[in-house]
Write an enzyme that holds these catalytic residues in place. Structure first.
Site, PDB file in Angstrom:
ATOM      1  N   LYS A 113      -8.601  -6.541  10.599  1.00  0.00           N
ATOM      2  CA  LYS A 113      -9.779  -6.067   9.854  1.00  0.00           C
ATOM      3  C   LYS A 113     -11.073  -6.158  10.681  1.00  0.00           C
ATOM      4  CE  LYS A 113      -7.981  -6.975   5.215  1.00  0.00           C
ATOM      5  NZ  LYS A 113      -8.234  -7.599   3.925  1.00  0.00           N
TER       6      LYS A 113
ATOM      7  N   GLY B  33     -14.508 -20.329  -1.839  1.00  0.00           N
ATOM      8  CA  GLY B  33     -14.045 -19.652  -0.630  1.00  0.00           C
ATOM      9  C   GLY B  33     -15.210 -19.011   0.107  1.00  0.00           C
TER      10      GLY B  33
ATOM     11  N   SER C 236       0.819  -1.226   0.000  1.00  0.00           N
ATOM     12  CA  SER C 236       0.000   0.000   0.000  1.00  0.00           C
ATOM     13  C   SER C 236       0.849   1.271   0.000  1.00  0.00           C
ATOM     14  CB  SER C 236      -0.960   0.000   1.190  1.00  0.00           C
ATOM     15  OG  SER C 236      -1.906  -1.016   1.012  1.00  0.00           O
TER      16      SER C 236
HETATM   17  N1  LIG Z   1      -6.193  -9.123  -4.462  1.00  0.00           N
HETATM   18  C1  LIG Z   1      -6.654  -8.503  -3.398  1.00  0.00           C
HETATM   19  O1  LIG Z   1      -6.820  -7.274  -3.374  1.00  0.00           O
HETATM   20  C2  LIG Z   1      -7.010  -9.302  -2.171  1.00  0.00           C
HETATM   21  C3  LIG Z   1      -7.864  -8.747  -1.204  1.00  0.00           C
HETATM   22  C4  LIG Z   1      -8.174  -9.518  -0.089  1.00  0.00           C
HETATM   23  C5  LIG Z   1      -7.658 -10.792   0.043  1.00  0.00           C
HETATM   24  N2  LIG Z   1      -6.828 -11.282  -0.908  1.00  0.00           N
HETATM   25  C6  LIG Z   1      -6.267 -12.636  -0.800  1.00  0.00           C
HETATM   26  O2  LIG Z   1      -7.373 -13.524  -0.751  1.00  0.00           O
HETATM   27  C7  LIG Z   1      -7.051 -14.675   0.032  1.00  0.00           C
HETATM   28  C8  LIG Z   1      -8.168 -14.905   1.046  1.00  0.00           C
HETATM   29  O3  LIG Z   1      -8.204 -13.811   1.952  1.00  0.00           O
HETATM   30  P1  LIG Z   1      -9.303 -13.730   3.122  1.00  0.00           P
HETATM   31  O4  LIG Z   1      -9.107 -12.416   3.766  1.00  0.00           O
HETATM   32  O5  LIG Z   1     -10.645 -14.105   2.616  1.00  0.00           O
HETATM   33  O6  LIG Z   1      -8.787 -14.884   4.098  1.00  0.00           O
HETATM   34  P2  LIG Z   1      -9.635 -15.755   5.129  1.00  0.00           P
HETATM   35  O7  LIG Z   1     -10.794 -14.967   5.649  1.00  0.00           O
HETATM   36  O8  LIG Z   1      -8.645 -16.315   6.087  1.00  0.00           O
HETATM   37  O9  LIG Z   1     -10.237 -16.970   4.239  1.00  0.00           O
HETATM   38  C9  LIG Z   1      -9.385 -17.918   3.665  1.00  0.00           C
HETATM   39  C10 LIG Z   1     -10.170 -18.780   2.679  1.00  0.00           C
HETATM   40  O10 LIG Z   1      -9.250 -19.684   2.044  1.00  0.00           O
HETATM   41  C11 LIG Z   1      -9.679 -21.030   2.270  1.00  0.00           C
HETATM   42  N3  LIG Z   1      -8.519 -21.912   2.349  1.00  0.00           N
HETATM   43  C12 LIG Z   1      -7.350 -21.663   2.971  1.00  0.00           C
HETATM   44  N4  LIG Z   1      -6.499 -22.708   2.804  1.00  0.00           N
HETATM   45  C13 LIG Z   1      -7.156 -23.627   2.056  1.00  0.00           C
HETATM   46  C14 LIG Z   1      -6.834 -24.905   1.542  1.00  0.00           C
HETATM   47  N5  LIG Z   1      -5.629 -25.457   1.762  1.00  0.00           N
HETATM   48  N6  LIG Z   1      -7.748 -25.566   0.792  1.00  0.00           N
HETATM   49  C15 LIG Z   1      -8.964 -25.005   0.553  1.00  0.00           C
HETATM   50  N7  LIG Z   1      -9.347 -23.798   1.026  1.00  0.00           N
HETATM   51  C16 LIG Z   1      -8.458 -23.119   1.763  1.00  0.00           C
HETATM   52  C17 LIG Z   1     -10.457 -20.952   3.547  1.00  0.00           C
HETATM   53  O11 LIG Z   1     -11.265 -22.107   3.674  1.00  0.00           O
HETATM   54  P3  LIG Z   1     -11.685 -22.646   5.144  1.00  0.00           P
HETATM   55  O12 LIG Z   1     -12.853 -21.796   5.548  1.00  0.00           O
HETATM   56  O13 LIG Z   1     -12.006 -24.057   4.905  1.00  0.00           O
HETATM   57  O14 LIG Z   1     -10.481 -22.454   6.045  1.00  0.00           O
HETATM   58  C18 LIG Z   1     -11.238 -19.656   3.332  1.00  0.00           C
HETATM   59  O15 LIG Z   1     -12.303 -19.852   2.427  1.00  0.00           O
HETATM   60  C19 LIG Z   1      -5.681 -14.368   0.649  1.00  0.00           C
HETATM   61  O16 LIG Z   1      -4.693 -15.026  -0.110  1.00  0.00           O
HETATM   62  C20 LIG Z   1      -5.525 -12.873   0.516  1.00  0.00           C
HETATM   63  O17 LIG Z   1      -4.193 -12.451   0.408  1.00  0.00           O
HETATM   64  C21 LIG Z   1      -6.502 -10.571  -2.027  1.00  0.00           C
END
Ligand SMILES: NC(=O)c1ccc[n+]([C@@H]2O[C@H](COP(=O)([O-])OP(=O)(O)OC[C@H]3O[C@@H](n4cnc5c(N)ncnc54)[C@H](OP(=O)(O)O)[C@@H]3O)[C@@H](O)[C@H]2O)c1
Length: 288
Positions: A71, A133, A22
């Protein structure tokens, strides 16, 4: 007294915070628009976050971005919670207005803006939409899709109880399919989004069969390290339109910058390339 000449300062808080891009994004815009402002990284420990946010202005900030793991705390700390933050139950962008701390979640805006840029016709054929997800980012995207007119969003998540919470929150437009039905969900899909962290800093890939999707399907992965995840590569190899996670990251920064510094910035190709180069450099150094 706050003279107009006082430099406006914003920041990103997290723990750890060194990885955040950021400052690079906002720093580029400050320079580009000739604004005498500053945007810094602030490492805030979980025990200190509520106190830090309660005194954001005393710390000299007009607002901040919030990243992992703060967050949810940021959402709780806010006096005024805007719709997008309510939809997700978490906030990534805060600002002070009339003495009150306001909170929103700009991931929704970031995802939808970049989807529209990369695949402007994605909605024309009323596609079957699949979100893999059910975490915070998935919720932000689902909120955007429903608000954007999707009548049905199919949600798959490894932990099915979490997907059920999403359905309870967003209601009947959410159709749940079990993790074991991943490939059935792909049949005829027109928009598939990986909103899990699978593929982050690895060659892992959501275990879905992209041969089943519609030939006009748009495939998005919100993970941006690496820039082209294994999932996006598989979609690309299948000849599908792809939407990467870096563009979402850049677009989600736009509303915060405008709130704090009074100028709506543009996400240019040059900015995209500069941050992409930085991601590539960090990937190279971490694999050394
Ligand atoms: N591009 C962008 O601007 C942006 C913005 C926000 C987030 N992101 C990225 O998006 C991703 C998710 O972020 P979040 O904030 O939603 O995280 P979060 O709330 O911790 O959710 C993680 C998600 O990933 C799933 N997951 C994790 N490991 C897994 C595995 N081995 N197999 C299957 N599912 C798995 C989880 O499933 P379970 O519920 O089963 O654990 C859950 O659905 C991160 O990599 C983050 O860096 C990118």
């Amino acid at each position: 007294m706050t003279p107009a000449s006082v430099k406006k300062r914003a920041c990103v808080i997290g723990w750890p915070i060194e990885h955040s891009r950021s400052p690079m994004i906002h720093g580029t815009w400050l320079k580009q628009y000739g604004i005498d402002g500053a945007y810094t990284r602030e490492a805030v420990q979980p025990d200190d976050v509520m106190d830090f946010l309660a005194h954001l202005s005393r710390h000299g900030f007009v607002g901040c971005n919030v990243t992992v793991p703060h967050k949810e705390a940021a959402y709780k700390a806010a006096d005024v919670k805007h719709d997008a933050a309510r939809a997700v139950g978490a906030a990534n962008t805060l600002w002070i207005e009339d003495g009150k701390l306001h909170a929103t979640n700009t991931d929704t805006y970031g995802f939808m803006a970049y989807l529209k840029q990369k695949a402007p016709n994605w909605q024309q054929a009323d596609p079957r939409v699949v979100v893999i997800g059910a975490g915070g980012a998935a919720r932000a995207i689902i909120y955007g899709l429903i608000n954007g007119g999707c009548d049905e969003v199919i949600v798959l998540n490894r932990t099915e109880a979490r997907a059920e919470q999403v359905r309870a929150h967003f209601g009947e437009k959410i159709k749940l399919m079990s993790w074991s039905q991943c490939n059935d969900a792909m049949t005829g899909a027109g928009l598939v989004i990986n909103a899990t962290s699978v593929g982050m800093n690895s060659e892992d890939c959501p275990d879905v069969d992209l041969t089943r999707v519609d030939d006009a399907c748009v495939v998005s992965d919100i993970v941006y390290t690496p820039l082209e995840t294994a999932f996006l590569k598989a979609a690309h190899d299948r000849g599908l339109t792809t939407v990467d996670g870096l563009g979402m990251l850049l677009h989600q920064a736009v509303p915060g910058f405008e709130k704090w510094f009074g100028v709506r910035p543009t996400v240019t190709d040059d900015l995209y390339q500069a941050i992409a180069d930085d991601v590539r450099r960090s990937q190279c150094s971490s694999s050394d």
